[in-house]
Design an enzyme around this catalytic site. Structure first.
Site, PDB file in Angstrom:
ATOM      1  N   GLY A   1      -3.540 -15.437   2.867  1.00  0.00           N
ATOM      2  CA  GLY A   1      -4.727 -14.563   2.861  1.00  0.00           C
ATOM      3  C   GLY A   1      -5.807 -15.079   1.942  1.00  0.00           C
TER       4      GLY A   1
ATOM      5  N   GLY B   1      -9.709 -14.126   1.719  1.00  0.00           N
ATOM      6  CA  GLY B   1     -10.131 -12.759   1.406  1.00  0.00           C
ATOM      7  C   GLY B   1     -10.810 -12.617   0.060  1.00  0.00           C
ATOM      8  N   GLN B   2     -10.811 -11.390  -0.423  1.00  0.00           N
ATOM      9  CA  GLN B   2     -11.592 -11.049  -1.621  1.00  0.00           C
ATOM     10  C   GLN B   2     -11.109 -11.797  -2.868  1.00  0.00           C
ATOM     11  OE1 GLN B   2     -11.171  -6.977  -2.825  1.00  0.00           O
ATOM     12  NE2 GLN B   2     -12.913  -7.035  -4.223  1.00  0.00           N
TER      13      GLN B   2
ATOM     14  N   ASP C   1      -5.076 -18.902   5.785  1.00  0.00           N
ATOM     15  CA  ASP C   1      -5.627 -17.656   6.317  1.00  0.00           C
ATOM     16  C   ASP C   1      -5.774 -17.830   7.825  1.00  0.00           C
ATOM     17  OD1 ASP C   1      -7.116 -15.169   6.668  1.00  0.00           O
ATOM     18  OD2 ASP C   1      -7.567 -15.294   4.546  1.00  0.00           O
TER      19      ASP C   1
ATOM     20  N   ASP D   1      -1.338 -17.389  10.775  1.00  0.00           N
ATOM     21  CA  ASP D   1      -1.258 -15.946  11.023  1.00  0.00           C
ATOM     22  C   ASP D   1       0.087 -15.493  10.461  1.00  0.00           C
ATOM     23  OD1 ASP D   1      -0.846 -13.441  12.073  1.00  0.00           O
ATOM     24  OD2 ASP D   1      -1.342 -13.987  14.140  1.00  0.00           O
TER      25      ASP D   1
ATOM     26  N   TYR E   1      -1.975   1.269   4.894  1.00  0.00           N
ATOM     27  CA  TYR E   1      -2.012   0.228   3.864  1.00  0.00           C
ATOM     28  C   TYR E   1      -1.044   0.568   2.726  1.00  0.00           C
ATOM     29  CZ  TYR E   1      -4.221  -2.415  -0.025  1.00  0.00           C
ATOM     30  OH  TYR E   1      -4.483  -3.213  -1.108  1.00  0.00           O
TER      31      TYR E   1
ATOM     32  N   LYS F   1       2.476  -1.300   1.624  1.00  0.00           N
ATOM     33  CA  LYS F   1       2.584  -1.905   0.292  1.00  0.00           C
ATOM     34  C   LYS F   1       3.812  -1.359  -0.459  1.00  0.00           C
ATOM     35  CE  LYS F   1      -0.875  -4.854  -0.007  1.00  0.00           C
ATOM     36  NZ  LYS F   1      -0.718  -6.297  -0.317  1.00  0.00           N
TER      37      LYS F   1
HETATM   38  N1  SER Z   1      -9.223  -2.036  -2.935  1.00  0.00           N
HETATM   39  C1  SER Z   1      -8.140  -1.483  -2.190  1.00  0.00           C
HETATM   40  C2  SER Z   1      -8.588  -0.535  -1.162  1.00  0.00           C
HETATM   41  O1  SER Z   1      -9.561   0.133  -1.401  1.00  0.00           O
HETATM   42  C3  SER Z   1      -7.173  -0.792  -3.097  1.00  0.00           C
HETATM   43  O2  SER Z   1      -6.043  -1.540  -3.138  1.00  0.00           O
HETATM   44  O3  SER Z   1      -7.976  -0.420  -0.163  1.00  0.00           O
END
Ligand code: SER
Length: 320
Positions: free
Chosen positions: A7, A10-11, A31, A49, A138, A142
């Site tokens: 990943g 990403g951020q 990624d 992937d 999400y 997690k």
């Molecule tokens: N930044 C994330 C979200 O807002 C929090 O883990 O989903």
């Protein structure tokens, strides 16, 4: 050390790879898409992937890293739009990466968990061992990732460890998080002079500036296993209200206008998270301590966002 990052587009990925390379590591990124332009062209890159178990095992077997940072995930707000894809990427993806670590004999996996593992009804200040009852896909994936990793550690001896990140803020667009209002106060504050936040002004969740987040990952990865009494750690920095962030931004960007128009779905997610995290275990076990508070972040970030947008005007274009 040879390190693999999933990943990595990403951020967190680009900044993490740059930080690890500065520390002398050989870092491979992966990624769905190609290598992000902001990464140096000599970073080995694998289009991957994570839902494709064979490819994950193939690439990890070939690269044979000593450590994997598993970042690939769809965040909370985007995840509610596409829950089944989110399950596949976050849940099956994490399982595939754990399995590849087991079958290819990779020693250590660093997992990125989140404040989204928590659900409603907790104390304002949440410790590591409170009940985990998230309301988002999400969050559910997690929590499962944390538990699955601990299982792989107990059962197969994988060195599994991870942090629960607060909302992370930097001059990079995230993948549809619920904490993004904080980041957009800075980004849109600089480029448009205004931002309408999708939350109430009194919303308060744990946040962290990216350099602290990167340091947490690096320091946890390097911590001697014998010092770790657990695998997953809350980490904390600051917990301002959205209004306090707006005030801090207003102190740094003259004339900026930040207003609030709560979106019911994202507001409900924000309201389901604790106001602040108790990170005493991380402090005691591996010496964790955040360096940036809200105003220190503002002072560092505003010039960075300005510089980035002056250099590459479209650099932060994307969805809100
Ligand atoms: N930044 C994330 C979200 O807002 C929090 O883990 O989903």
């Amino acid at each position: 050390m040879r390190i693999f990052v999933t990943g990595a587009g990403g951020q967190i990925g680009s900044d993490l790879i740059t930080t690890l390379r500065e520390r002398g590591h050989e870092v491979h990124g992966s990624d769905l898409g190609p290598r992000p332009e902001r990464l140096s062209a000599d970073v080995p890159w694998h289009q991957l992937d994570v839902t494709d178990a064979d490819r994950v095992a193939g690439v990890l077997g070939e690269v044979a890293p000593a450590r994997v940072f598993h970042l690939a995930a769809i965040l909370s707000a985007r995840g509610e739009q596409i829950p089944l894809v989110t399950y596949a990427v976050n849940q099956t993806g994490t399982y595939n990466v754990l399995e590849a670590c087991r079958t290819k004999g990779i020693e250590q996996l660093v997992f990125t968990s989140t404040i989204a593992v928590f659900g409603p009804g907790l104390p304002e200040y949440a410790g590591d061992d409170v009940p985990l009852r998230p309301t988002t896909m999400y969050g559910v994936t997690k929590v499962a990732g944390e538990l699955l990793g601990e299982y792989y550690q107990r059962r197969f001896g994988l060195d599994f460890r991870g942090v629960r990140f607060p909302g992370l803020i930097s001059a990079t667009l995230p993948g549809g998080g619920t904490s993004d209002y904080a980041l957009f106060m800075y980004v849109d504050g600089v480029r448009r002079g205004a931002y309408e936040a999708f939350c109430r002004a009194d919303s308060r969740i744990p946040l962290m500036y990216m350099p602290d987040g990167l340091r947490a990952l690096v320091e946890l990865g390097d911590a001697p296993r014998a010092k770790l009494r657990r695998s997953i750690y809350n980490i904390a920095a600051f917990s301002p209200t959205a209004q306090q962030i707006a005030d801090s931004v207003a102190g740094a960007i003259e004339g900026v206008r930040i207003t609030f128009a709560p979106d019911p779905t994202r507001q409900a997610i924000l309201d389901s998270w604790p106001r602040a995290l108790d990170d005493r275990n991380a402090r005691e076990d591996w010496g964790w301590k955040a360096a940036y508070d809200l105003d220190a972040m503002t002072a560092d970030l505003v010039p960075r966002v300005r510089e980035l947008l002056a250099r590459t005007p479209g650099a932060l274009d994307g969805h809100h």
